[in-house]
Design an enzyme around this catalytic site. Structure first.
Site, PDB file in Angstrom:
ATOM      1  N   ARG A  15     -10.856  -2.268   4.289  1.00 41.73           N
ATOM      2  CA  ARG A  15     -11.107  -2.314   2.854  1.00 41.73           C
ATOM      3  C   ARG A  15     -11.710  -3.667   2.471  1.00 41.73           C
ATOM      4  O   ARG A  15     -11.645  -4.642   3.219  1.00 41.73           O
ATOM      5  CB  ARG A  15      -9.803  -2.099   2.083  1.00 41.73           C
ATOM      6  CG  ARG A  15      -9.270  -0.684   2.134  1.00 41.73           C
ATOM      7  CD  ARG A  15      -7.895  -0.567   1.482  1.00 41.73           C
ATOM      8  NE  ARG A  15      -6.847  -1.194   2.274  1.00 41.73           N
ATOM      9  CZ  ARG A  15      -5.568  -1.242   1.927  1.00 41.73           C
ATOM     10  NH1 ARG A  15      -5.174  -0.717   0.782  1.00 41.73           N
ATOM     11  NH2 ARG A  15      -4.675  -1.819   2.715  1.00 41.73           N
ATOM     12  N   LYS A  75      -5.254  -7.321   1.296  1.00 46.01           N
ATOM     13  CA  LYS A  75      -3.942  -7.548   1.902  1.00 46.01           C
ATOM     14  C   LYS A  75      -3.546  -9.013   1.815  1.00 46.01           C
ATOM     15  O   LYS A  75      -4.370  -9.904   1.591  1.00 46.01           O
ATOM     16  CB  LYS A  75      -3.956  -7.100   3.368  1.00 46.01           C
ATOM     17  CG  LYS A  75      -4.057  -5.602   3.546  1.00 46.01           C
ATOM     18  CD  LYS A  75      -2.953  -4.831   2.829  1.00 46.01           C
ATOM     19  CE  LYS A  75      -1.578  -5.042   3.445  1.00 46.01           C
ATOM     20  NZ  LYS A  75      -0.525  -4.310   2.706  1.00 46.01           N
ATOM     21  N   TYR A  94      -2.662  -7.897  -2.949  1.00 43.63           N
ATOM     22  CA  TYR A  94      -1.317  -7.429  -2.614  1.00 43.63           C
ATOM     23  C   TYR A  94      -0.627  -8.544  -1.841  1.00 43.63           C
ATOM     24  O   TYR A  94      -1.169  -9.052  -0.853  1.00 43.63           O
ATOM     25  CB  TYR A  94      -1.369  -6.172  -1.736  1.00 43.63           C
ATOM     26  CG  TYR A  94      -1.825  -4.927  -2.452  1.00 43.63           C
ATOM     27  CD1 TYR A  94      -1.070  -4.390  -3.499  1.00 43.63           C
ATOM     28  CD2 TYR A  94      -2.992  -4.281  -2.079  1.00 43.63           C
ATOM     29  CE1 TYR A  94      -1.488  -3.242  -4.157  1.00 43.63           C
ATOM     30  CE2 TYR A  94      -3.411  -3.122  -2.724  1.00 43.63           C
ATOM     31  CZ  TYR A  94      -2.665  -2.611  -3.764  1.00 43.63           C
ATOM     32  OH  TYR A  94      -3.072  -1.472  -4.413  1.00 43.63           O
ATOM     33  N   HIS A  96       3.305  -8.639  -1.448  1.00 43.23           N
ATOM     34  CA  HIS A  96       4.517  -8.115  -0.810  1.00 43.23           C
ATOM     35  C   HIS A  96       5.390  -9.251  -0.269  1.00 43.23           C
ATOM     36  O   HIS A  96       5.828  -9.239   0.884  1.00 43.23           O
ATOM     37  CB  HIS A  96       4.155  -7.134   0.303  1.00 43.23           C
ATOM     38  CG  HIS A  96       3.420  -5.915  -0.183  1.00 43.23           C
ATOM     39  ND1 HIS A  96       4.016  -4.979  -1.008  1.00 43.23           N
ATOM     40  CD2 HIS A  96       2.148  -5.499   0.014  1.00 43.23           C
ATOM     41  CE1 HIS A  96       3.131  -4.019  -1.283  1.00 43.23           C
ATOM     42  NE2 HIS A  96       1.994  -4.306  -0.685  1.00 43.23           N
ATOM     43  N   GLU A 118       0.869  -5.529  -6.738  1.00 40.19           N
ATOM     44  CA  GLU A 118       1.955  -4.543  -6.740  1.00 40.19           C
ATOM     45  C   GLU A 118       3.023  -4.786  -7.790  1.00 40.19           C
ATOM     46  O   GLU A 118       3.890  -3.917  -7.996  1.00 40.19           O
ATOM     47  CB  GLU A 118       2.608  -4.455  -5.351  1.00 40.19           C
ATOM     48  CG  GLU A 118       3.490  -5.636  -4.965  1.00 40.19           C
ATOM     49  CD  GLU A 118       2.728  -6.772  -4.309  1.00 40.19           C
ATOM     50  OE1 GLU A 118       3.383  -7.717  -3.805  1.00 40.19           O
ATOM     51  OE2 GLU A 118       1.477  -6.733  -4.306  1.00 40.19           O
ATOM     52  N   SER A 134      -0.833   4.062  -3.505  1.00 41.97           N
ATOM     53  CA  SER A 134       0.328   4.922  -3.268  1.00 41.97           C
ATOM     54  C   SER A 134      -0.112   6.373  -3.147  1.00 41.97           C
ATOM     55  O   SER A 134       0.431   7.133  -2.343  1.00 41.97           O
ATOM     56  CB  SER A 134       1.338   4.765  -4.408  1.00 41.97           C
ATOM     57  OG  SER A 134       1.883   3.460  -4.432  1.00 41.97           O
ATOM     58  N   ILE A 178       5.163   8.111  -7.030  1.00 42.60           N
ATOM     59  CA  ILE A 178       3.759   8.412  -6.751  1.00 42.60           C
ATOM     60  C   ILE A 178       3.558   8.795  -5.291  1.00 42.60           C
ATOM     61  O   ILE A 178       2.916   9.803  -4.974  1.00 42.60           O
ATOM     62  CB  ILE A 178       2.860   7.202  -7.097  1.00 42.60           C
ATOM     63  CG1 ILE A 178       2.995   6.826  -8.577  1.00 42.60           C
ATOM     64  CG2 ILE A 178       1.399   7.521  -6.761  1.00 42.60           C
ATOM     65  CD1 ILE A 178       2.538   7.887  -9.535  1.00 42.60           C
ATOM     66  N   VAL A 179       4.115   8.012  -4.368  1.00 37.07           N
ATOM     67  CA  VAL A 179       3.978   8.309  -2.944  1.00 37.07           C
ATOM     68  C   VAL A 179       4.604   9.661  -2.624  1.00 37.07           C
ATOM     69  O   VAL A 179       3.992  10.522  -1.978  1.00 37.07           O
ATOM     70  CB  VAL A 179       4.619   7.205  -2.086  1.00 37.07           C
ATOM     71  CG1 VAL A 179       4.662   7.627  -0.611  1.00 37.07           C
ATOM     72  CG2 VAL A 179       3.840   5.898  -2.213  1.00 37.07           C
ATOM     73  N   VAL A 239      10.099   5.002  -0.979  1.00 37.77           N
ATOM     74  CA  VAL A 239      10.925   4.328  -1.988  1.00 37.77           C
ATOM     75  C   VAL A 239      10.342   2.955  -2.301  1.00 37.77           C
ATOM     76  O   VAL A 239      10.000   2.189  -1.396  1.00 37.77           O
ATOM     77  CB  VAL A 239      12.374   4.166  -1.484  1.00 37.77           C
ATOM     78  CG1 VAL A 239      13.217   3.434  -2.513  1.00 37.77           C
ATOM     79  CG2 VAL A 239      12.976   5.528  -1.181  1.00 37.77           C
ATOM     80  N   ASP A 270       5.753  -2.212   4.166  1.00 37.11           N
ATOM     81  CA  ASP A 270       5.262  -3.527   3.721  1.00 37.11           C
ATOM     82  C   ASP A 270       6.235  -4.205   2.775  1.00 37.11           C
ATOM     83  O   ASP A 270       6.103  -5.393   2.480  1.00 37.11           O
ATOM     84  CB  ASP A 270       3.863  -3.430   3.092  1.00 37.11           C
ATOM     85  CG  ASP A 270       3.760  -2.351   2.038  1.00 37.11           C
ATOM     86  OD1 ASP A 270       4.805  -1.807   1.630  1.00 37.11           O
ATOM     87  OD2 ASP A 270       2.632  -2.045   1.617  1.00 37.11           O
ATOM     88  N   ARG A 280      10.203  -3.218  13.019  1.00 34.16           N
ATOM     89  CA  ARG A 280       8.953  -3.944  13.284  1.00 34.16           C
ATOM     90  C   ARG A 280       7.840  -3.276  12.500  1.00 34.16           C
ATOM     91  O   ARG A 280       7.942  -2.113  12.117  1.00 34.16           O
ATOM     92  CB  ARG A 280       8.637  -3.945  14.775  1.00 34.16           C
ATOM     93  CG  ARG A 280       8.158  -2.598  15.322  1.00 34.16           C
ATOM     94  CD  ARG A 280       8.288  -2.460  16.809  1.00 34.16           C
ATOM     95  NE  ARG A 280       9.669  -2.126  17.189  1.00 34.16           N
ATOM     96  CZ  ARG A 280      10.010  -1.703  18.386  1.00 34.16           C
ATOM     97  NH1 ARG A 280       9.092  -1.599  19.328  1.00 34.16           N
ATOM     98  NH2 ARG A 280      11.265  -1.409  18.658  1.00 34.16           N
ATOM     99  N   ALA A 300       1.609  -1.050   8.026  1.00 32.95           N
ATOM    100  CA  ALA A 300       1.768  -1.607   6.683  1.00 32.95           C
ATOM    101  C   ALA A 300       0.520  -1.488   5.809  1.00 32.95           C
ATOM    102  O   ALA A 300       0.578  -1.771   4.618  1.00 32.95           O
ATOM    103  CB  ALA A 300       2.185  -3.076   6.780  1.00 32.95           C
TER     104      ALA A 300
END
Length: 371
Positions: A15, A75, A94, A96, A118, A134, A178-179, A239, A270, A280, A300
């Site tokens: 991306r 990312k 993003y 995270h 996010e 998502s 959404i996911v 979640v 992530d 991991r 991720a």
């Protein structure tokens, strides 16, 4: 303002943070755009596409970072990029941070202002910059799960939708946001038997209406989760708590009780993952590992596998906020837009989002106290 767009360096991350059309909008507003050469190729945008709009092509990432007031990425920065940080620079991406303490430390030490896609949140609780990714990840999770359920890849050898006379696969989805909703659409479309586990009763009623009773909903509690997980052929973790670490809902003992060759796809990896055996983060080039006879997929940056779709969907929603930041400057932009203010995770050497601070065990400092 000078806006910089470096090439993403995460494993198989194709991306790009800005399309040529997005660059054009920033340029028309009177700003400069610096794009690292090759940054858009993975998404189907060549250097000539950016140059045609008036962006400057820069040969290397170091120069992009050095000359930009605001860096736009997809990312979170990786260790190889930490050396580019400088005080007062805006980083819009993003982040995270709840699962990235080392990155948080470097942002704070260099006093970078980190604005996380996010955690930008509208008054209705929605996350406008997370929603499109998502949607992509939710839909992909079922495609991926169906793929790895094939025997060749270590799965149970099950066709998700079954055939006449043979029952379909059992798909269990943790979370009805959404996911989860997008995962359910795909799984039902392929003919699977679907259960969504959700803690909000009103959301379960909404899902029942959306899908016309074609799926089952369960209230989220340890008993129901354990029972559903034991029957699952495909378990999808969907979640999210904005800014916070994902709650661990599926214990290792639950995973041990799953069917041999079952598949877990945790979209929340992530943010730390909601499955205890997700210990991991994996990559697109080596996406799975086996534990207790169950295949775990823990990539991720799932949307990076479909970069054209993902880049277009992401930049549709990031550009208005980027324009606000560029046109008004940081202070005026966050003062005028509370949703954008909620996106500020780090500023002037402090963590400025309460959920991020709690997840990292760091002090929380109100953004208003930093001005």
């Amino acid at each position: 303002m000078v806006i910089g767009v470096p090439k993403e360096i995460k494993n198989n991350e194709n991306r790009v943070a800005l399309t040529p059309g997005g660059a054009s909008m920033l340029l028309m507003a009177g700003h400069q755009v610096l794009v690292e050469s090759g940054a858009g190729v993975g998404s189907g945008f060549g250097d000539e596409d950016y140059a045609r709009e008036g962006a400057f092509l820069i040969a290397n990432a170091a120069e992009v970072w050095a000359h930009s007031d605001m860096i736009m990425k997809v990312k979170e920065p990786l260790p190889g990029e930490y050396g580019f940080f400088r005080e007062g620079q805006l980083l819009f991406t993003y982040l995270h941070l709840a699962a990235a303490g080392d990155l948080a430390d470097h942002l704070l030490s260099k006093k970078v202002t980190g604005i996380a896609y996010e955690t930008i949140q509208l008054p209705n609780g929605s996350l406008p910059l997370l929603t499109p990714m998502s949607e992509v990840a939710g839909r992909m999770s079922v495609q991926i799960g169906a793929h790895f359920l094939e025997k060749y890849y270590g799965g149970r050898g099950i066709l998700l939708g079954g055939v006449p006379g043979v029952p379909p696969a059992n798909v269990v989805i943790l979370g009805g946001g959404i996911v989860g909703t997008n995962a359910a659409k795909m799984a039902l479309g392929l003919g699977a038997s679907v259960v969504i586990i959700e803690r909000n009763a009103d959301r379960m009623r909404a899902l029942d209406d959306i899908f016309g009773g074609r799926l089952n909903t369960l209230m989220s509690n340890p008993y129901n989760i354990a029972s559903a997980v034991q029957k699952a052929d495909l378990l999808i973790g969907a979640v999210l708590i904005p800014g916070a670490r994902a709650p661990r809902l599926v214990t290792e003992s639950m995973v041990k009780d799953m069917k041999p060759g079952a598949v877990i796809v945790d979209v929340a990896v992530d943010q730390g993952g909601s499955i205890e055996t997700i210990d991991r983060v994996t990559t697109h080039s080596n996406p799975t590992y086996e534990k207790h006879g169950v295949l775990h997929y823990a990539v991720a940056n799932m949307p990076g596998a479909v970069p054209r779709t993902s880049t277009l969907a992401l930049t549709n929603v990031t550009i208005p906020y980027a324009l606000e930041l560029a046109n008004k400057g940081f202070t005026q932009a966050i003062t005028a837009n509370y949703a954008l203010q909620l996106g500020v995770n780090a500023h002037k050497g402090s963590i400025t989002h309460p959920a991020v601070a709690e997840a990292l065990g760091m002090p929380y400092v109100k953004l208003s106290d930093q001005s």
